[in-house]
Design a protein around this motif. Structure first.
Motif, PDB file in Angstrom:
ATOM      1  N   ARG A 140       0.836  -1.208   0.000  1.00  0.00           N
ATOM      2  CA  ARG A 140       0.000   0.000   0.000  1.00  0.00           C
ATOM      3  C   ARG A 140       0.865   1.250   0.000  1.00  0.00           C
ATOM      4  NH1 ARG A 140      -5.079  -1.886   3.767  1.00  0.00           N
ATOM      5  NH2 ARG A 140      -5.894  -3.318   2.199  1.00  0.00           N
ATOM      6  N   GLN A 141       2.077   1.113   0.521  1.00  0.00           N
ATOM      7  CA  GLN A 141       3.067   2.180   0.335  1.00  0.00           C
ATOM      8  C   GLN A 141       4.265   1.549  -0.343  1.00  0.00           C
ATOM      9  OE1 GLN A 141       4.230   4.727   3.629  1.00  0.00           O
ATOM     10  NE2 GLN A 141       6.215   5.091   2.701  1.00  0.00           N
ATOM     11  N   PHE A 142       4.644   2.103  -1.475  1.00  0.00           N
ATOM     12  CA  PHE A 142       5.775   1.539  -2.212  1.00  0.00           C
ATOM     13  C   PHE A 142       6.558   2.683  -2.831  1.00  0.00           C
ATOM     14  CE2 PHE A 142       3.752   2.251  -6.326  1.00  0.00           C
ATOM     15  CZ  PHE A 142       2.415   2.323  -5.961  1.00  0.00           C
ATOM     16  N   PHE A 143       7.808   2.404  -3.162  1.00  0.00           N
ATOM     17  CA  PHE A 143       8.682   3.431  -3.715  1.00  0.00           C
ATOM     18  C   PHE A 143       8.717   3.349  -5.233  1.00  0.00           C
ATOM     19  CE2 PHE A 143      11.595   5.972  -1.091  1.00  0.00           C
ATOM     20  CZ  PHE A 143      11.083   5.663   0.154  1.00  0.00           C
ATOM     21  N   GLN A 144       8.614   4.506  -5.869  1.00  0.00           N
ATOM     22  CA  GLN A 144       8.833   4.537  -7.321  1.00  0.00           C
ATOM     23  C   GLN A 144      10.009   5.459  -7.643  1.00  0.00           C
ATOM     24  OE1 GLN A 144       5.275   5.681  -9.469  1.00  0.00           O
ATOM     25  NE2 GLN A 144       4.576   3.555  -9.552  1.00  0.00           N
ATOM     26  N   PHE A 145      10.739   5.096  -8.674  1.00  0.00           N
ATOM     27  CA  PHE A 145      11.692   6.008  -9.297  1.00  0.00           C
ATOM     28  C   PHE A 145      11.055   6.345 -10.635  1.00  0.00           C
ATOM     29  CE2 PHE A 145      15.134   7.541 -11.798  1.00  0.00           C
ATOM     30  CZ  PHE A 145      16.047   8.084 -10.912  1.00  0.00           C
ATOM     31  N   ASP A 146      10.881   7.639 -10.903  1.00  0.00           N
ATOM     32  CA  ASP A 146      10.042   8.033 -12.030  1.00  0.00           C
ATOM     33  C   ASP A 146      10.774   9.044 -12.905  1.00  0.00           C
ATOM     34  OD1 ASP A 146       6.713   8.494 -12.562  1.00  0.00           O
ATOM     35  OD2 ASP A 146       8.079  10.060 -13.230  1.00  0.00           O
ATOM     36  N   ILE A 147      10.727   8.861 -14.220  1.00  0.00           N
ATOM     37  CA  ILE A 147      11.263   9.913 -15.101  1.00  0.00           C
ATOM     38  C   ILE A 147      10.185  10.343 -16.084  1.00  0.00           C
ATOM     39  CG2 ILE A 147      13.665   9.021 -14.985  1.00  0.00           C
ATOM     40  CD1 ILE A 147      12.632   8.752 -18.239  1.00  0.00           C
ATOM     41  N   GLU A 148      10.211  11.604 -16.467  1.00  0.00           N
ATOM     42  CA  GLU A 148       9.262  12.126 -17.439  1.00  0.00           C
ATOM     43  C   GLU A 148      10.017  13.058 -18.389  1.00  0.00           C
ATOM     44  OE1 GLU A 148       6.308  10.831 -17.160  1.00  0.00           O
ATOM     45  OE2 GLU A 148       6.335  10.217 -15.060  1.00  0.00           O
ATOM     46  N   ALA A 149       9.765  12.906 -19.706  1.00  0.00           N
ATOM     47  CA  ALA A 149      10.330  13.825 -20.697  1.00  0.00           C
ATOM     48  C   ALA A 149       9.160  14.539 -21.365  1.00  0.00           C
ATOM     49  CB  ALA A 149      11.146  13.048 -21.729  1.00  0.00           C
ATOM     50  N   LEU A 150       9.087  15.853 -21.153  1.00  0.00           N
ATOM     51  CA  LEU A 150       7.901  16.606 -21.596  1.00  0.00           C
ATOM     52  C   LEU A 150       8.252  17.594 -22.699  1.00  0.00           C
ATOM     53  CD1 LEU A 150       6.942  16.920 -17.969  1.00  0.00           C
ATOM     54  CD2 LEU A 150       5.222  16.287 -19.649  1.00  0.00           C
ATOM     55  N   GLY A 151       7.352  17.677 -23.689  1.00  0.00           N
ATOM     56  CA  GLY A 151       7.517  18.712 -24.700  1.00  0.00           C
ATOM     57  C   GLY A 151       8.054  18.206 -26.029  1.00  0.00           C
ATOM     58  N   SER A 152       8.078  16.922 -26.264  1.00  0.00           N
ATOM     59  CA  SER A 152       8.501  16.415 -27.573  1.00  0.00           C
ATOM     60  C   SER A 152       7.724  15.151 -27.905  1.00  0.00           C
ATOM     61  CB  SER A 152      10.001  16.107 -27.575  1.00  0.00           C
ATOM     62  OG  SER A 152      10.320  15.321 -28.712  1.00  0.00           O
ATOM     63  N   SER A 153       7.289  15.072 -29.178  1.00  0.00           N
ATOM     64  CA  SER A 153       6.565  13.864 -29.582  1.00  0.00           C
ATOM     65  C   SER A 153       7.447  12.962 -30.439  1.00  0.00           C
ATOM     66  CB  SER A 153       5.296  14.242 -30.328  1.00  0.00           C
ATOM     67  OG  SER A 153       5.620  15.151 -31.351  1.00  0.00           O
ATOM     68  N   ASP A 154       8.731  13.278 -30.484  1.00  0.00           N
ATOM     69  CA  ASP A 154       9.672  12.491 -31.287  1.00  0.00           C
ATOM     70  C   ASP A 154       9.709  11.039 -30.792  1.00  0.00           C
ATOM     71  OD1 ASP A 154      11.860  11.350 -32.483  1.00  0.00           O
ATOM     72  OD2 ASP A 154      13.157  13.115 -32.242  1.00  0.00           O
ATOM     73  N   PRO A 155       9.406  10.077 -31.691  1.00  0.00           N
ATOM     74  CA  PRO A 155       9.448   8.678 -31.241  1.00  0.00           C
ATOM     75  C   PRO A 155      10.840   8.243 -30.778  1.00  0.00           C
ATOM     76  CG  PRO A 155       8.985   8.816 -33.594  1.00  0.00           C
ATOM     77  CD  PRO A 155       8.957  10.211 -33.074  1.00  0.00           C
ATOM     78  N   GLY A 156      11.857   9.020 -31.180  1.00  0.00           N
ATOM     79  CA  GLY A 156      13.216   8.733 -30.707  1.00  0.00           C
ATOM     80  C   GLY A 156      13.275   8.837 -29.185  1.00  0.00           C
ATOM     81  N   LEU A 157      12.448   9.733 -28.636  1.00  0.00           N
ATOM     82  CA  LEU A 157      12.423   9.921 -27.184  1.00  0.00           C
ATOM     83  C   LEU A 157      11.780   8.703 -26.511  1.00  0.00           C
ATOM     84  CD1 LEU A 157      13.398  12.193 -25.359  1.00  0.00           C
ATOM     85  CD2 LEU A 157      11.102  13.153 -25.407  1.00  0.00           C
ATOM     86  N   ASP A 158      10.784   8.111 -27.183  1.00  0.00           N
ATOM     87  CA  ASP A 158      10.162   6.889 -26.643  1.00  0.00           C
ATOM     88  C   ASP A 158      11.243   5.822 -26.490  1.00  0.00           C
ATOM     89  OD1 ASP A 158       8.216   8.537 -27.872  1.00  0.00           O
ATOM     90  OD2 ASP A 158       6.793   6.884 -27.981  1.00  0.00           O
ATOM     91  N   ALA A 159      12.046   5.694 -27.577  1.00  0.00           N
ATOM     92  CA  ALA A 159      13.108   4.679 -27.533  1.00  0.00           C
ATOM     93  C   ALA A 159      14.129   5.031 -26.468  1.00  0.00           C
ATOM     94  CB  ALA A 159      13.774   4.569 -28.901  1.00  0.00           C
ATOM     95  N   GLU A 160      14.458   6.326 -26.374  1.00  0.00           N
ATOM     96  CA  GLU A 160      15.500   6.724 -25.422  1.00  0.00           C
ATOM     97  C   GLU A 160      15.111   6.406 -23.976  1.00  0.00           C
ATOM     98  OE1 GLU A 160      18.065  10.614 -25.526  1.00  0.00           O
ATOM     99  OE2 GLU A 160      16.660  10.752 -23.862  1.00  0.00           O
ATOM    100  N   VAL A 161      13.849   6.697 -23.619  1.00  0.00           N
ATOM    101  CA  VAL A 161      13.468   6.432 -22.220  1.00  0.00           C
ATOM    102  C   VAL A 161      13.490   4.927 -21.929  1.00  0.00           C
ATOM    103  CG1 VAL A 161      12.097   8.545 -21.919  1.00  0.00           C
ATOM    104  CG2 VAL A 161      10.939   6.451 -22.549  1.00  0.00           C
TER     105      VAL A 161
END
Ligand code: AMP
Length: 439
Positions: A140-161
């Motif tokens: 019910r309590q768990f840790f996440q490590f989270d990244i977000e890349a905002l402001g680009s729709s380049d599919p290259g960014l999908d691959a990069e993340v």
């Protein structure tokens, strides 16, 4: 009777003793032996995210309930059933975050980050809360490590993340395997949703109670229902990938090309729609290759969410990200007997014998530390033997020993921990001597 007497005695011995308080169901203390693993994963993930241009932020754990209702979706399990939501002492409806993407996007909008060079790459880690049925790999309590890349729709960014998190897991010694899908744009999904509902209605009497509701409210969720009766029906459903619009299809092909180019092991999973409303186009989950069949779930989940910012009052802002579940990654590391790397390596242990030496050791410790020497001690240990055992545990090269004689002579013993050779050095020369030896 003797037994009764004993009981009476025990009660009397502890007047006013209260019932012990325990952690809440589904929540736990992470003790220091365990936290070594968490710390290692966080350190490794942070270093690698920084290398890819991500910067850390910290958003509040408590947010307006609305944020999650709008972003995650009021009809999702996460909001409908699992949110820790309450009215605070004022009149606000607030909730403990069940995930971090909504807060990160809120923060991007609130602080005008669209005026920065795009994409804006952010990461954060910390606890999330979901009122789920506790079971292995689900808290019910768990840790996440989270990244977000905002402001680009380049599919290259999908691959990069994806490449980034794949490499994080690999660098920890795990064998990641990616499952990937595209759920297209909301427009292209409309037609598919109709088809899906039409198909599943035929089996209405056989699908589970939850899916009956989903059929009305959130039909895509039917695809990731885990009950046996629904799974057999889902096998025959049309696949979303065949109904993608041109743009989503072209983007998806590019993402797959990039992954192949980087030699990443992946498989297509047409049922991967993920539970959250905000996803568009690429969705993915990452498993430990040898654990995929186990029901403990994915190590990482993520995807693109180009429609999320407007739901929170921002401008159209494409975005993609993932969240890594630390408990699950740590569980895999332990199963595989992978030991965390020690963060700080010490070179010197400072041992002290007797009260006078203890007093002096504070100053000597600080002098060496301020000169950049990686020094460690344990002030509460008394005997030399116990302190040298500790020094061996820290794998230091040298120990400095301050005893009563050394205090009188104003000297320090320097002991080579490998050979056991000892030398006496004048106190005012010890910093230089240590630095010379460590070179
Ligand atoms: P999600 O936000 O549901 O995509 O979850 C992302 C990741 O967080 C999952 O892949 C898990 O590793 C982790 N996670 C999600 N829910 C839980 C939970 N209740 N307990 C432990 N880890 C979780």
């Amino acid at each position: 009777m003797p037994r009764k007497k004993a009981q009476f005695k025990r009660k009397a011995a502890s007047p006013g003793r209260k019932r012990r308080i325990q952690t809440l169901t589904g929540m736990r203390d992470i003790l220091s032996d365990d936290y070594r693993y968490f710390e290692w994963v966080i350190r490794r993930a942070s270093e690698m995210a920084e290398a890819y241009g991500y910067r850390q932020i910290v958003t509040p754990i408590l947010e307006q309930t609305q944020l999650f209702e709008r972003a995650v979706g009021a009809d999702t399990d996460i909001v409908e059933k699992e949110l820790f939501a309450f009215k605070d002492k004022g009149r606000d409806y607030v909730a403990l975050r069940p995930e971090m993407t909504a807060s990160m996007v809120r923060s991007y909008i609130q602080h005008g980050m669209l005026n920065l060079p795009q994409p804006v790459k952010l990461y954060q880690y910390g606890p999330c809360f979901r009122h789920e049925k506790p079971q292995s790999g689900r808290y019910r309590q768990f840790f996440q490590f989270d990244i977000e890349a905002l402001g680009s729709s380049d599919p290259g960014l999908d691959a990069e993340v994806i490449i980034l998190v794949f490499n994080i897991l690999k660098s920890l010694g795990l064998s990641p395997h990616i499952q990937i899908n595209s759920i297209g744009t909301p427009n292209s999904r409309q037609e598919y949703k109709k088809l899906l509902v039409k198909y599943c209605r035929k089996f209405r009497s056989r699908i589970c109670q939850n899916c009956k509701k989903r059929l009305k409210k959130n039909p895509l969720r039917l695809l990731d229902c885990k009950t046996k009766q629904c799974q057999s029906i889902i096998e025959g459903t049309p696949q979303i990938i065949d109904y993608l619009d041109r743009e989503s299809q072209a983007d998806f092909e590019k993402v797959l090309d990039y992954l192949e180019e980087s030699d990443l092991a992946y498989s297509l999973n047409p049922k991967l729609v993920r539970g959250l409303d905000y996803y568009t186009k690429t969705t993915f989950e990452i498993f430990s290759a040898d654990e995929e069949e186990k029901s403990t779930g994915a190590l990482v989940g993520g995807g693109r969410y180009d429609g999320l910012a407007p739901l929170l009052g921002g401008r159209e802002t494409p975005g993609i990200g993932w969240a890594l579940g630390l408990e699950r990654v740590v569980a895999r590391l332990k199963e595989k007997k992978i030991e965390p790397e020690q963060e700080i390596k010490y070179d010197i242990f400072l041992a002290q014998i007797g009260e006078k030496a203890k007093q002096k050791s504070f100053q000597l410790f600080d002098e060496l530390r301020s000169q950049g020497v990686r020094i460690v001690n344990n002030i509460s240990k008394q005997g030399l033997r116990a302190q040298l055992t500790l020094a061996n545990k820290y794998q230091v090269q040298y120990s400095l020993i301050l005893g009563q004689k050394e205090i009188v002579d104003n000297t320090v013993i320097i002991r080579d921990m490998e050979s056991g050779m000892q030398e006496i050095v004048a106190c005012d020369k010890i910093v230089k001597e240590v630095q010379k030896r460590l070179k």
